[in-house]
Scaffold this motif. Structure first.
Motif, PDB file in Angstrom:
ATOM      1  N   ILE A 183      41.359  56.143  32.134  1.00 49.62           N
ATOM      2  CA  ILE A 183      40.880  54.792  31.821  1.00 49.62           C
ATOM      3  C   ILE A 183      40.496  54.113  33.138  1.00 49.62           C
ATOM      4  O   ILE A 183      41.049  54.423  34.199  1.00 49.62           O
ATOM      5  N   TYR A 184      39.541  53.207  33.052  1.00 49.41           N
ATOM      6  CA  TYR A 184      39.184  52.353  34.192  1.00 49.41           C
ATOM      7  C   TYR A 184      39.288  50.914  33.666  1.00 49.41           C
ATOM      8  O   TYR A 184      38.375  50.415  33.024  1.00 49.41           O
ATOM      9  N   PRO A 185      40.457  50.282  33.904  1.00 49.09           N
ATOM     10  CA  PRO A 185      40.672  48.948  33.343  1.00 49.09           C
ATOM     11  C   PRO A 185      40.280  47.840  34.313  1.00 49.09           C
ATOM     12  O   PRO A 185      40.298  48.028  35.531  1.00 49.09           O
ATOM     13  N   GLY A 186      39.909  46.685  33.765  1.00 45.79           N
ATOM     14  CA  GLY A 186      39.591  45.540  34.621  1.00 45.79           C
ATOM     15  C   GLY A 186      39.072  44.372  33.816  1.00 45.79           C
ATOM     16  O   GLY A 186      38.932  44.463  32.583  1.00 45.79           O
ATOM     17  N   SER A 187      38.769  43.286  34.529  1.00 45.36           N
ATOM     18  CA  SER A 187      38.235  42.096  33.857  1.00 45.36           C
ATOM     19  C   SER A 187      36.711  42.201  33.683  1.00 45.36           C
ATOM     20  O   SER A 187      36.161  41.744  32.699  1.00 45.36           O
ATOM     21  N   PHE A 188      36.039  42.767  34.685  1.00 44.11           N
ATOM     22  CA  PHE A 188      34.586  42.982  34.647  1.00 44.11           C
ATOM     23  C   PHE A 188      33.851  41.703  34.207  1.00 44.11           C
ATOM     24  O   PHE A 188      33.137  41.706  33.203  1.00 44.11           O
ATOM     25  N   ASP A 189      34.037  40.619  34.967  1.00 48.25           N
ATOM     26  CA  ASP A 189      33.484  39.307  34.580  1.00 48.25           C
ATOM     27  C   ASP A 189      32.462  38.812  35.595  1.00 48.25           C
ATOM     28  O   ASP A 189      32.762  37.865  36.332  1.00 48.25           O
ATOM     29  N   SER A 231      44.549  36.637  33.595  1.00 42.58           N
ATOM     30  CA  SER A 231      45.056  35.302  33.929  1.00 42.58           C
ATOM     31  C   SER A 231      44.117  34.582  34.885  1.00 42.58           C
ATOM     32  O   SER A 231      44.549  33.878  35.775  1.00 42.58           O
ATOM     33  N   LYS A 232      42.830  34.816  34.725  1.00 34.56           N
ATOM     34  CA  LYS A 232      41.868  34.097  35.565  1.00 34.56           C
ATOM     35  C   LYS A 232      40.822  33.455  34.661  1.00 34.56           C
ATOM     36  O   LYS A 232      40.633  33.882  33.517  1.00 34.56           O
ATOM     37  N   HIS A 233      40.138  32.449  35.216  1.00 32.10           N
ATOM     38  CA  HIS A 233      39.107  31.779  34.439  1.00 32.10           C
ATOM     39  C   HIS A 233      37.933  32.731  34.237  1.00 32.10           C
ATOM     40  O   HIS A 233      37.465  33.350  35.182  1.00 32.10           O
ATOM     41  N   ARG A 267      41.322  52.975  39.567  1.00 30.14           N
ATOM     42  CA  ARG A 267      41.063  51.635  40.110  1.00 30.14           C
ATOM     43  C   ARG A 267      40.237  51.797  41.378  1.00 30.14           C
ATOM     44  O   ARG A 267      40.222  52.869  41.988  1.00 30.14           O
ATOM     45  N   GLY A 268      39.567  50.729  41.775  1.00 31.40           N
ATOM     46  CA  GLY A 268      38.770  50.783  42.996  1.00 31.40           C
ATOM     47  C   GLY A 268      39.460  49.995  44.095  1.00 31.40           C
ATOM     48  O   GLY A 268      40.115  48.997  43.827  1.00 31.40           O
ATOM     49  N   LEU A 269      39.322  50.475  45.317  1.00 31.43           N
ATOM     50  CA  LEU A 269      39.932  49.781  46.460  1.00 31.43           C
ATOM     51  C   LEU A 269      38.862  49.329  47.431  1.00 31.43           C
ATOM     52  O   LEU A 269      38.035  50.135  47.869  1.00 31.43           O
ATOM     53  N   MET A 290      38.061  54.824  46.867  1.00 33.48           N
ATOM     54  CA  MET A 290      37.624  53.859  47.888  1.00 33.48           C
ATOM     55  C   MET A 290      36.214  53.396  47.570  1.00 33.48           C
ATOM     56  O   MET A 290      35.358  54.199  47.205  1.00 33.48           O
ATOM     57  N   THR A 291      35.978  52.122  47.780  1.00 32.64           N
ATOM     58  CA  THR A 291      34.644  51.578  47.570  1.00 32.64           C
ATOM     59  C   THR A 291      33.631  52.253  48.497  1.00 32.64           C
ATOM     60  O   THR A 291      33.986  52.738  49.569  1.00 32.64           O
ATOM     61  N   SER A 292      32.391  52.285  48.066  1.00 39.05           N
ATOM     62  CA  SER A 292      31.330  52.749  48.957  1.00 39.05           C
ATOM     63  C   SER A 292      31.022  51.598  49.915  1.00 39.05           C
ATOM     64  O   SER A 292      31.149  50.425  49.541  1.00 39.05           O
ATOM     65  N   GLU A 314      28.538  49.993  51.027  1.00 40.21           N
ATOM     66  CA  GLU A 314      27.641  48.874  50.683  1.00 40.21           C
ATOM     67  C   GLU A 314      28.242  47.904  49.671  1.00 40.21           C
ATOM     68  O   GLU A 314      27.697  46.833  49.450  1.00 40.21           O
ATOM     69  N   PHE A 315      29.360  48.275  49.029  1.00 39.30           N
ATOM     70  CA  PHE A 315      29.933  47.388  48.013  1.00 39.30           C
ATOM     71  C   PHE A 315      31.262  46.776  48.442  1.00 39.30           C
ATOM     72  O   PHE A 315      31.941  46.141  47.638  1.00 39.30           O
ATOM     73  N   GLN A 316      31.640  46.974  49.691  1.00 40.11           N
ATOM     74  CA  GLN A 316      33.005  46.578  50.050  1.00 40.11           C
ATOM     75  C   GLN A 316      33.228  45.069  50.022  1.00 40.11           C
ATOM     76  O   GLN A 316      34.355  44.620  49.869  1.00 40.11           O
ATOM     77  N   PHE A 317      32.159  44.284  50.135  1.00 37.63           N
ATOM     78  CA  PHE A 317      32.304  42.825  50.113  1.00 37.63           C
ATOM     79  C   PHE A 317      32.117  42.278  48.696  1.00 37.63           C
ATOM     80  O   PHE A 317      32.216  41.082  48.482  1.00 37.63           O
ATOM     81  N   LEU A 318      31.793  43.125  47.734  1.00 35.07           N
ATOM     82  CA  LEU A 318      31.336  42.668  46.420  1.00 35.07           C
ATOM     83  C   LEU A 318      32.474  42.508  45.413  1.00 35.07           C
ATOM     84  O   LEU A 318      33.194  43.457  45.113  1.00 35.07           O
ATOM     85  N   SER A 319      32.638  41.277  44.921  1.00 32.69           N
ATOM     86  CA  SER A 319      33.603  41.022  43.845  1.00 32.69           C
ATOM     87  C   SER A 319      32.910  40.153  42.803  1.00 32.69           C
ATOM     88  O   SER A 319      31.973  39.409  43.128  1.00 32.69           O
TER      89      SER A 319
HETATM   90  P1  ADP Z   1      40.905  43.066  37.835  1.00 31.65           P
HETATM   91  O1  ADP Z   1      40.954  41.646  37.381  1.00 31.65           O
HETATM   92  O2  ADP Z   1      41.713  44.000  36.999  1.00 31.65           O
HETATM   93  O3  ADP Z   1      41.104  43.281  39.317  1.00 31.65           O
HETATM   94  P2  ADP Z   1      38.096  43.506  38.295  1.00 31.65           P
HETATM   95  O4  ADP Z   1      36.998  43.461  37.285  1.00 31.65           O
HETATM   96  O5  ADP Z   1      38.063  42.450  39.351  1.00 31.65           O
HETATM   97  O6  ADP Z   1      39.415  43.494  37.463  1.00 31.65           O
HETATM   98  O7  ADP Z   1      38.123  44.921  38.986  1.00 31.65           O
HETATM   99  C1  ADP Z   1      38.365  46.116  38.271  1.00 31.65           C
HETATM  100  C2  ADP Z   1      38.601  47.232  39.258  1.00 31.65           C
HETATM  101  O8  ADP Z   1      37.418  47.479  40.000  1.00 31.65           O
HETATM  102  C3  ADP Z   1      39.682  46.920  40.314  1.00 31.65           C
HETATM  103  O9  ADP Z   1      40.368  48.110  40.596  1.00 31.65           O
HETATM  104  C4  ADP Z   1      38.892  46.452  41.502  1.00 31.65           C
HETATM  105  O10 ADP Z   1      39.584  46.660  42.726  1.00 31.65           O
HETATM  106  C5  ADP Z   1      37.684  47.383  41.384  1.00 31.65           C
HETATM  107  N1  ADP Z   1      36.514  46.821  42.059  1.00 31.65           N
HETATM  108  C6  ADP Z   1      35.947  45.609  41.891  1.00 31.65           C
HETATM  109  N2  ADP Z   1      34.878  45.449  42.717  1.00 31.65           N
HETATM  110  C7  ADP Z   1      34.769  46.618  43.419  1.00 31.65           C
HETATM  111  C8  ADP Z   1      33.886  47.091  44.449  1.00 31.65           C
HETATM  112  N3  ADP Z   1      32.930  46.319  44.948  1.00 31.65           N
HETATM  113  N4  ADP Z   1      34.096  48.338  44.943  1.00 31.65           N
HETATM  114  C9  ADP Z   1      35.105  49.100  44.450  1.00 31.65           C
HETATM  115  N5  ADP Z   1      35.976  48.720  43.515  1.00 31.65           N
HETATM  116  C10 ADP Z   1      35.812  47.493  42.983  1.00 31.65           C
END
Ligand code: ADP
Length: 166
Positions: free
Chosen positions: A5-11, A40-42, A87-89, A118-120, A122-127
């Protein structure tokens, strides 16, 4: 067969999330992207919108499906018979949070293993949160998300003015 599974908020989902999903899909027989329905986030997007945006972004990956879930992530993993959680780091603060969550999850269910990719570069600053902020302030986010996600974001921020000189 190994399911993950790859869980997250994806918002909303970003190219950073999709990079992790693409790489995880190549490692496991089946990848189930789990959209957590009440983090637990907006939230900017509803659960249904978040699921739809990811579904449209992974149509090229035949072994990936997308679904929402509520409650504990380890219960979701058990429900879909997944032994691995992906999960991604990005940075060291991600590591600390993931480490804490991994220990809690191990306590709740010893059978689910965490795999962090680990993030690639080019995406390390991206949230998702920075992306939303940049979009709301009129920044160009077109290179950071798929086209349909950029369109959905722009619909959420219709009043946003173009930056001076852009
Ligand atoms: P959560 O609220 O569970 O952290 P996110 O949607 O913010 O959900 O992230 C889901 C997963 O994707 C997390 O493991 C997060 O660290 C990872 N992730 C988010 N953005 C990136 C990115 N730019 N590169 C690699 N991993 C990412």
């Amino acid at each position: 067969m190994t399911s993950a599974i790859y869980p997250g908020s994806f918002d909303p989902v970003t190219n950073g999330h999709l990079d992790i999903a693409n790489r995880a899909a190549a490692l496991f027989d089946e990848l189930i992207i789990g959209v957590y329905d009440r983090p637990s986030k907006h939230l900017l997007f509803s659960t249904e919108e978040r699921v739809d945006l990811i579904k449209k972004a992974v149509t090229h990956l035949p072994n990936v499906r997308v679904t929402s879930y509520s409650g504990l992530t380890v219960d979701f993993a058990r429900e879909v018979k997944a032994k691995v959680m992906v999960r991604g780091l990005r940075m060291s603060s991600d590591f600390e949070r993931e480490f804490e969550m991994a220990l809690m999850n191990k306590n709740l269910d010893r059978d689910v293993e965490l795999v962090c990719l680990m993030t690639s570069l080019e995406f390390q600053f991206l949230s998702s949160s920075l992306l939303k902020e940049a979009c709301e302030l009129g920044g160009d986010i077109n290179d950071l998300v798929p086209k349909h996600v950029a369109a959905a974001l722009k619909k959420k921020f219709p009043q946003t003015r173009k930056r001076v000189g852009k």
